[in-house]
Design a protein around this motif. Structure first.
Motif, PDB file in Angstrom:
ATOM      1  N   ARG A 165       0.860  -1.170   0.000  1.00 57.79           N
ATOM      2  CA  ARG A 165       0.000   0.000   0.000  1.00 57.79           C
ATOM      3  C   ARG A 165       0.897   1.219   0.000  1.00 57.79           C
ATOM      4  NH1 ARG A 165      -3.871   0.723   4.963  1.00 57.79           N
ATOM      5  NH2 ARG A 165      -1.834   0.586   5.899  1.00 57.79           N
ATOM      6  N   ARG A 166       0.550   2.207  -0.797  1.00 53.66           N
ATOM      7  CA  ARG A 166       1.366   3.407  -0.894  1.00 53.66           C
ATOM      8  C   ARG A 166       1.383   4.144   0.442  1.00 53.66           C
ATOM      9  NH1 ARG A 166       1.543   7.558  -5.897  1.00 53.66           N
ATOM     10  NH2 ARG A 166       3.351   8.655  -5.151  1.00 53.66           N
ATOM     11  N   VAL A 167       2.558   4.596   0.826  1.00 58.51           N
ATOM     12  CA  VAL A 167       2.738   5.334   2.061  1.00 58.51           C
ATOM     13  C   VAL A 167       2.079   6.711   1.917  1.00 58.51           C
ATOM     14  CG1 VAL A 167       4.455   6.350   3.605  1.00 58.51           C
ATOM     15  CG2 VAL A 167       4.906   4.151   2.510  1.00 58.51           C
ATOM     16  N   GLU A 168       1.360   7.118   2.942  1.00 54.12           N
ATOM     17  CA  GLU A 168       0.715   8.427   2.910  1.00 54.12           C
ATOM     18  C   GLU A 168       1.765   9.526   2.896  1.00 54.12           C
ATOM     19  OE1 GLU A 168      -1.999  11.088   5.850  1.00 54.12           O
ATOM     20  OE2 GLU A 168      -2.456   8.954   5.721  1.00 54.12           O
ATOM     21  N   MET A 169       1.554  10.520   2.036  1.00 54.74           N
ATOM     22  CA  MET A 169       2.489  11.628   1.922  1.00 54.74           C
ATOM     23  C   MET A 169       1.702  12.873   1.525  1.00 54.74           C
ATOM     24  SD  MET A 169       5.698  12.099  -0.752  1.00 54.74           S
ATOM     25  CE  MET A 169       6.356  10.519  -0.351  1.00 54.74           C
ATOM     26  N   ASN A 170       1.964  13.967   2.194  1.00 47.51           N
ATOM     27  CA  ASN A 170       1.320  15.214   1.814  1.00 47.51           C
ATOM     28  C   ASN A 170       1.912  15.741   0.515  1.00 47.51           C
ATOM     29  OD1 ASN A 170      -0.399  15.356   4.037  1.00 47.51           O
ATOM     30  ND2 ASN A 170       1.173  16.297   5.298  1.00 47.51           N
ATOM     31  N   ALA A 171       1.092  16.459  -0.253  1.00 47.30           N
ATOM     32  CA  ALA A 171       1.538  16.997  -1.540  1.00 47.30           C
ATOM     33  C   ALA A 171       0.850  18.330  -1.787  1.00 47.30           C
ATOM     34  CB  ALA A 171       1.196  16.023  -2.672  1.00 47.30           C
ATOM     35  N   ASP A 172       1.532  19.210  -2.514  1.00 46.35           N
ATOM     36  CA  ASP A 172       0.923  20.442  -3.000  1.00 46.35           C
ATOM     37  C   ASP A 172       0.323  20.143  -4.361  1.00 46.35           C
ATOM     38  OD1 ASP A 172       1.715  22.012  -0.812  1.00 46.35           O
ATOM     39  OD2 ASP A 172       3.685  22.363  -1.698  1.00 46.35           O
ATOM     40  N   VAL A 173      -0.937  20.494  -4.561  1.00 45.03           N
ATOM     41  CA  VAL A 173      -1.649  20.235  -5.807  1.00 45.03           C
ATOM     42  C   VAL A 173      -2.110  21.582  -6.355  1.00 45.03           C
ATOM     43  CG1 VAL A 173      -3.655  19.122  -6.837  1.00 45.03           C
ATOM     44  CG2 VAL A 173      -2.388  17.964  -5.024  1.00 45.03           C
ATOM     45  N   VAL A 174      -1.623  21.936  -7.557  1.00 40.26           N
ATOM     46  CA  VAL A 174      -1.923  23.233  -8.157  1.00 40.26           C
ATOM     47  C   VAL A 174      -2.347  23.028  -9.601  1.00 40.26           C
ATOM     48  CG1 VAL A 174      -0.964  25.495  -8.761  1.00 40.26           C
ATOM     49  CG2 VAL A 174      -0.141  24.308  -6.720  1.00 40.26           C
ATOM     50  N   LYS A 175      -3.481  23.600  -9.982  1.00 45.01           N
ATOM     51  CA  LYS A 175      -3.894  23.538 -11.382  1.00 45.01           C
ATOM     52  C   LYS A 175      -2.905  24.349 -12.199  1.00 45.01           C
ATOM     53  CE  LYS A 175      -7.795  23.614 -14.426  1.00 45.01           C
ATOM     54  NZ  LYS A 175      -9.247  23.593 -14.486  1.00 45.01           N
ATOM     55  N   TYR A 176      -2.443  23.788 -13.304  1.00 43.86           N
ATOM     56  CA  TYR A 176      -1.427  24.449 -14.110  1.00 43.86           C
ATOM     57  C   TYR A 176      -1.965  25.733 -14.725  1.00 43.86           C
ATOM     58  CZ  TYR A 176       2.041  25.546 -17.584  1.00 43.86           C
ATOM     59  OH  TYR A 176       2.987  26.200 -18.324  1.00 43.86           O
ATOM     60  N   GLU A 177      -1.169  26.793 -14.602  1.00 40.83           N
ATOM     61  CA  GLU A 177      -1.446  28.057 -15.268  1.00 40.83           C
ATOM     62  C   GLU A 177      -0.153  28.556 -15.867  1.00 40.83           C
ATOM     63  OE1 GLU A 177      -3.798  31.131 -13.274  1.00 40.83           O
ATOM     64  OE2 GLU A 177      -4.085  29.668 -11.663  1.00 40.83           O
ATOM     65  N   LEU A 178      -0.220  28.972 -17.102  1.00 40.97           N
ATOM     66  CA  LEU A 178       0.934  29.531 -17.786  1.00 40.97           C
ATOM     67  C   LEU A 178       1.361  30.808 -17.071  1.00 40.97           C
ATOM     68  CD1 LEU A 178       2.713  29.072 -20.262  1.00 40.97           C
ATOM     69  CD2 LEU A 178       1.168  30.542 -21.533  1.00 40.97           C
ATOM     70  N   GLY A 179       2.664  31.009 -16.946  1.00 35.32           N
ATOM     71  CA  GLY A 179       3.192  32.218 -16.334  1.00 35.32           C
ATOM     72  C   GLY A 179       3.392  32.139 -14.835  1.00 35.32           C
ATOM     73  N   LYS A 180       3.091  31.003 -14.227  1.00 37.00           N
ATOM     74  CA  LYS A 180       3.252  30.836 -12.781  1.00 37.00           C
ATOM     75  C   LYS A 180       4.563  30.127 -12.424  1.00 37.00           C
ATOM     76  CE  LYS A 180      -0.901  32.286 -11.514  1.00 37.00           C
ATOM     77  NZ  LYS A 180      -1.311  33.122 -10.435  1.00 37.00           N
ATOM     78  N   GLY A 181       5.342  29.701 -13.428  1.00 34.04           N
ATOM     79  CA  GLY A 181       6.613  29.037 -13.169  1.00 34.04           C
ATOM     80  C   GLY A 181       6.476  27.614 -12.669  1.00 34.04           C
ATOM     81  N   LEU A 182       5.368  26.963 -12.961  1.00 29.49           N
ATOM     82  CA  LEU A 182       5.147  25.598 -12.484  1.00 29.49           C
ATOM     83  C   LEU A 182       5.872  24.559 -13.328  1.00 29.49           C
ATOM     84  CD1 LEU A 182       1.322  25.941 -11.796  1.00 29.49           C
ATOM     85  CD2 LEU A 182       3.162  25.903 -10.093  1.00 29.49           C
ATOM     86  N   GLU A 183       6.184  24.893 -14.561  1.00 31.56           N
ATOM     87  CA  GLU A 183       6.852  23.949 -15.449  1.00 31.56           C
ATOM     88  C   GLU A 183       8.370  24.021 -15.246  1.00 31.56           C
ATOM     89  OE1 GLU A 183       6.921  27.737 -16.563  1.00 31.56           O
ATOM     90  OE2 GLU A 183       5.020  26.754 -17.051  1.00 31.56           O
ATOM     91  N   ASP A 184       9.062  22.992 -15.704  1.00 29.63           N
ATOM     92  CA  ASP A 184      10.523  22.972 -15.642  1.00 29.63           C
ATOM     93  C   ASP A 184      11.145  23.450 -16.946  1.00 29.63           C
ATOM     94  OD1 ASP A 184      10.607  21.992 -13.021  1.00 29.63           O
ATOM     95  OD2 ASP A 184      10.392  19.930 -13.714  1.00 29.63           O
ATOM     96  N   GLY A 185      10.376  23.530 -18.003  1.00 29.32           N
ATOM     97  CA  GLY A 185      10.897  23.985 -19.290  1.00 29.32           C
ATOM     98  C   GLY A 185       9.843  23.882 -20.365  1.00 29.32           C
ATOM     99  N   PHE A 186      10.274  24.156 -21.598  1.00 35.95           N
ATOM    100  CA  PHE A 186       9.404  24.095 -22.766  1.00 35.95           C
ATOM    101  C   PHE A 186      10.146  23.360 -23.877  1.00 35.95           C
ATOM    102  CE2 PHE A 186       7.859  27.693 -20.408  1.00 35.95           C
ATOM    103  CZ  PHE A 186       6.498  27.662 -20.590  1.00 35.95           C
TER     104      PHE A 186
END
Length: 96
Positions: free
Chosen positions: A4-25
């Motif tokens: 069973r996967r170990v419980e872990m907290n995570a940040d979940v953000v809907k992707y928006e261009l211009g927010k710097g969420l991506e690592d590249g293009f």
């Protein structure tokens, strides 16, 4: 063996261009000609120079391109994932 996967907290953000969420293009032309992925819903951005690029994140298996309505998940250990709007809240429950 079953696990069973170990419980872990995570940040979940809907992707928006211009927010710097991506690592590249990546150039759209390269995504289409070099990749083995479905490109129908990928986000496409036209740069000032006219080239069309697609945003992605980097993880241990390589790159994952970001599609329309995708969420970016960052686990507590810094690992990033992309998850579609259709599955995100089946896999993650809101804690705040």
């Amino acid at each position: 063996m079953k696990c069973r996967r170990v419980e872990m907290n995570a940040d979940v953000v809907k992707y928006e261009l211009g927010k710097g969420l991506e690592d590249g293009f990546e150039l759209w032309a390269d995504v289409v000609t070099k990749g083995w992925i479905v490109t129908d819903t990928l986000i496409k951005v036209t740069n000032e120079n006219g080239f069309i690029v697609c945003p992605y994140i980097v993880h241990r298996r390589g790159r994952t391109f970001i599609g329309e309505n995708d969420y970016i998940i960052t686990d507590a250990d810094g690992t990033k994932h992309v998850c579609g709007e259709d599955k995100i809240f089946e896999r993650y429950e809101k804690t705040e």
